[in-house]
Design an enzyme around this catalytic site. Structure first.
Site, mmCIF file in Angstrom:
data_model
loop_
_atom_site.group_PDB
_atom_site.id
_atom_site.type_symbol
_atom_site.label_atom_id
_atom_site.label_comp_id
_atom_site.label_asym_id
_atom_site.label_seq_id
_atom_site.Cartn_x
_atom_site.Cartn_y
_atom_site.Cartn_z
ATOM 1 N N GLY A 9 0.858 -1.184 0.000
ATOM 2 C CA GLY A 9 0.000 0.000 0.000
ATOM 3 C C GLY A 9 0.893 1.233 0.000
ATOM 4 C CE LYS A 175 0.736 7.301 13.753
ATOM 5 N NZ LYS A 175 1.043 6.388 12.688
ATOM 6 C CG ASN A 179 -3.287 6.368 14.806
ATOM 7 O OD1 ASN A 179 -2.361 5.578 14.858
ATOM 8 N ND2 ASN A 179 -3.310 7.347 13.920
ATOM 9 C CG ASN A 183 -6.762 7.740 12.745
ATOM 10 O OD1 ASN A 183 -6.125 8.768 12.938
ATOM 11 N ND2 ASN A 183 -6.212 6.685 12.177
#
Ligand code: KPL
Length: 297
Positions: A9, A175, A179, A183
């Protein structure tokens, strides 16, 4: 090194290209059955990588798992039987919990975990853009992983800066908290990361961060809520023009990584019997959106 990258990806392609330029022999393992995958990074030359080469997989020194978190278990398990016992496995994806799911299969292998703040965007099947400079942190998951510090040097040479982190769980949790806050909110509000720096979202962000930090602490990782809130706002600011990965997934009606982000935190909270209403409602809302596709499409 002989390197195979599982999941070409945006992030996987970016690392493949950089490692190739640094002189490593890089092979990809993507879903497409074609024997070659061509990748161009920004304005660079086109590079054709081997794809799904069992021969390359069998002799690789390092396997980088750059899939979406929810794809890891089903994609990696069938490959493990072909992998040499000494092949180093590096997990490099958003979210937490995938390695725990495979713990029995992985304990005897050298396993390392990584987290990256690079921005990467795949604009079509063959072209990736490096949209934001960041850093890569790598650390050991198990005893055998402790012997793999040289991988950080290899990466640093190919794609600087990369550092070895002696407490990678702390970096991963940091992290994860970022997120958890950015997110799902950007996906639900249908906005870019920068919108969350508006004062009107500050209390909500603080609630999400406090709960996630509390879970990190219960998990044995020391984080501090007010510092983490500052970090979240700084990341939203420095990636203001970006759409978060979860925004992109939800917008394109692709399964998100919610189970491995807020869902991971919800599980830890349940284990320790703590209430985390902010994270729980974000988790439920994203699950609801995902469920609505299969019902109506
Ligand atoms: O990691 C990210 C993501 O989108 O998944 C952030 C840091 C929020 C940047 O967009």
């Amino acid at each position: 090194m002989n390197i195979t990258i599982l999941g070409p990806g945006a992030v996987g392609s970016l690392y493949a290209y950089k490692l190739h330029l640094a002189g490593h022999s890089v092979s990809l393992w993507g879903r497409t059955p074609s024997r070659k995958i061509e990748i161009t990074l920004d304005d660079g030359e086109n590079i054709a990588f081997n794809n799904q080469s069992l021969e390359d997989l069998k002799r690789c020194d390092l396997l980088i798992v750059a899939l979406k978190a929810w794809q890891v278990q089903s994609a990696l398990l069938p490959l493990l039987t072909h992998l040499d016992n000494d092949t180093i496995i590096l997990f490099l994806h958003n979210g937490m919990g995938t390695v725990d799911m495979l713990a029995d299969e992985l304990t005897e292998r050298p396993v390392i975990l990584g987290t990256s703040t690079h921005g990467a965007l795949k604009v079509n099947t063959n072209t990736v853009h490096h949209t934001g400079n960041g850093q890569t942190l790598i650390g050991a998951w198990n005893e055998k992983g402790q012997q793999c510090q040289f991988v950080a040097e290899v990466f640093d040479h190919a794609f600087s800066p990369t550092h070895w982190h002696s407490n990678i769980q702390q970096a991963l949790w940091t992290k994860l908290v970022i997120n958890c806050a950015i997110n799902p909110l950007t996906a639900i509000l249908d906005c870019r990361n920068g919108q969350l720096t508006n004062e009107e979202y500050r209390a909500q962000l603080a609630g999400i961060v406090e709960e996630a930090v509390c879970c990190a602490n219960f998990d044995g990782v020391e984080l501090e809520a007010s510092t983490m809130l500052d970090t979240v706002v700084n990341v939203a600011q420095s990636t203001a023009q970006n759409y978060s990965s979860m925004h992109q997934d939800i917008y394109n009606k692709r399964q998100s990584e919610i189970d491995f982000i807020n869902g991971y935190v919800v599980n830890i909270a349940a284990k320790h019997k703590i209430d985390i209403p902010n994270n729980l409602s974000l988790y439920q809302r994203i699950k609801q959106i995902e469920a609505s596709w299969s019902h109506h499409d």
